[in-house]
Design a protein around this motif. Structure first.
Motif, short mmCIF file in Angstrom:
data_model
loop_
_atom_site.label_atom_id
_atom_site.label_comp_id
_atom_site.label_asym_id
_atom_site.label_seq_id
_atom_site.Cartn_x
_atom_site.Cartn_y
_atom_site.Cartn_z
N ARG A 1 -44.31 1.64 21.81
CA ARG A 1 -43.70 1.81 23.13
C ARG A 1 -42.41 2.62 23.09
O ARG A 1 -41.74 2.76 24.11
N GLN B 1 -40.05 -5.64 22.35
CA GLN B 1 -41.20 -6.54 22.43
C GLN B 1 -42.31 -6.08 21.50
O GLN B 1 -42.93 -6.90 20.80
N VAL C 1 -36.22 -2.81 26.01
CA VAL C 1 -36.83 -4.14 25.99
C VAL C 1 -38.31 -4.04 25.61
O VAL C 1 -38.81 -4.80 24.78
N SER C 2 -39.00 -3.06 26.18
CA SER C 2 -40.41 -2.86 25.87
C SER C 2 -40.61 -2.53 24.39
O SER C 2 -41.52 -3.07 23.74
N SER C 3 -39.76 -1.67 23.85
CA SER C 3 -39.86 -1.32 22.43
C SER C 3 -39.56 -2.53 21.55
O SER C 3 -40.23 -2.75 20.53
N TYR D 1 -41.93 -4.34 18.78
CA TYR D 1 -41.45 -4.62 17.42
C TYR D 1 -41.66 -6.09 17.09
O TYR D 1 -42.16 -6.43 16.01
N MET D 2 -41.30 -6.96 18.01
CA MET D 2 -41.41 -8.39 17.76
C MET D 2 -42.86 -8.87 17.72
O MET D 2 -43.15 -9.90 17.12
N ASP D 3 -43.78 -8.12 18.32
CA ASP D 3 -45.21 -8.47 18.23
C ASP D 3 -45.68 -8.49 16.78
O ASP D 3 -46.65 -9.17 16.45
N TRP E 1 -39.39 -16.60 16.00
CA TRP E 1 -38.45 -15.55 16.37
C TRP E 1 -37.02 -16.04 16.22
O TRP E 1 -36.69 -17.16 16.60
N ALA F 1 -32.84 -9.23 28.32
CA ALA F 1 -34.24 -8.84 28.55
C ALA F 1 -34.79 -9.56 29.77
O ALA F 1 -34.37 -10.62 30.12
#
Length: 121
Positions: A38, A84, A80-82, A86-88, A94, A121
């Protein structure tokens, strides 16, 4: 040198200075220019157990405003999208997450302004 190359060079110098500032502030940098599906995250770092996604904004001067002013709601949404994305890929629970922004102005010495918890976020 064309303007695109000059902007990229300015951005890279700004990121280098920002990382120096972050390290002096106690951050442990774990990634720079991290690409995910993203977008891109300029810096990912630990700050006392909190995983920080750091946006670095660099300008030569403040003639057209401070670089921090460029992190508008659209840019925040992309970050925020990026993050998210990354955290996926994150293994395990977390950690605390935070979005920081650092503005670098090159003609002021240069100067850096770090804003912790710049937005949520």
């Amino acid at each position: 040198m064309d303007s695109m190359t000059e902007r990229m060079d300015l951005g890279m110098r700004g990121e280098d200075l920002a990382c120096e500032t972050l390290v002096k502030a106690g951050y442990q940098i774990i990634g720079r220019n991290v690409r995910c599906r993203r977008g891109e995250i300029d810096v990912i770092a630990w700050d006392q157990g909190t995983l920080c996604f750091v946006e670095v904004r660099t300008r030569q001067t403040t003639a057209n405003g401070h670089p921090l002013e460029t992190v508008n709601s659209t840019k925040q949404g992309k970050l925020v999208s990026s993050a998210q994305a990354y955290m996926d890929q994150w293994e395990g629970p977390w950690p605390e997450l935070r979005f920081d922004v650092i503005g670098v102005v090159m003609d002021e010495g240069p100067s850096q302004t770090l804003v912790k918890e710049a937005f949520e976020a």
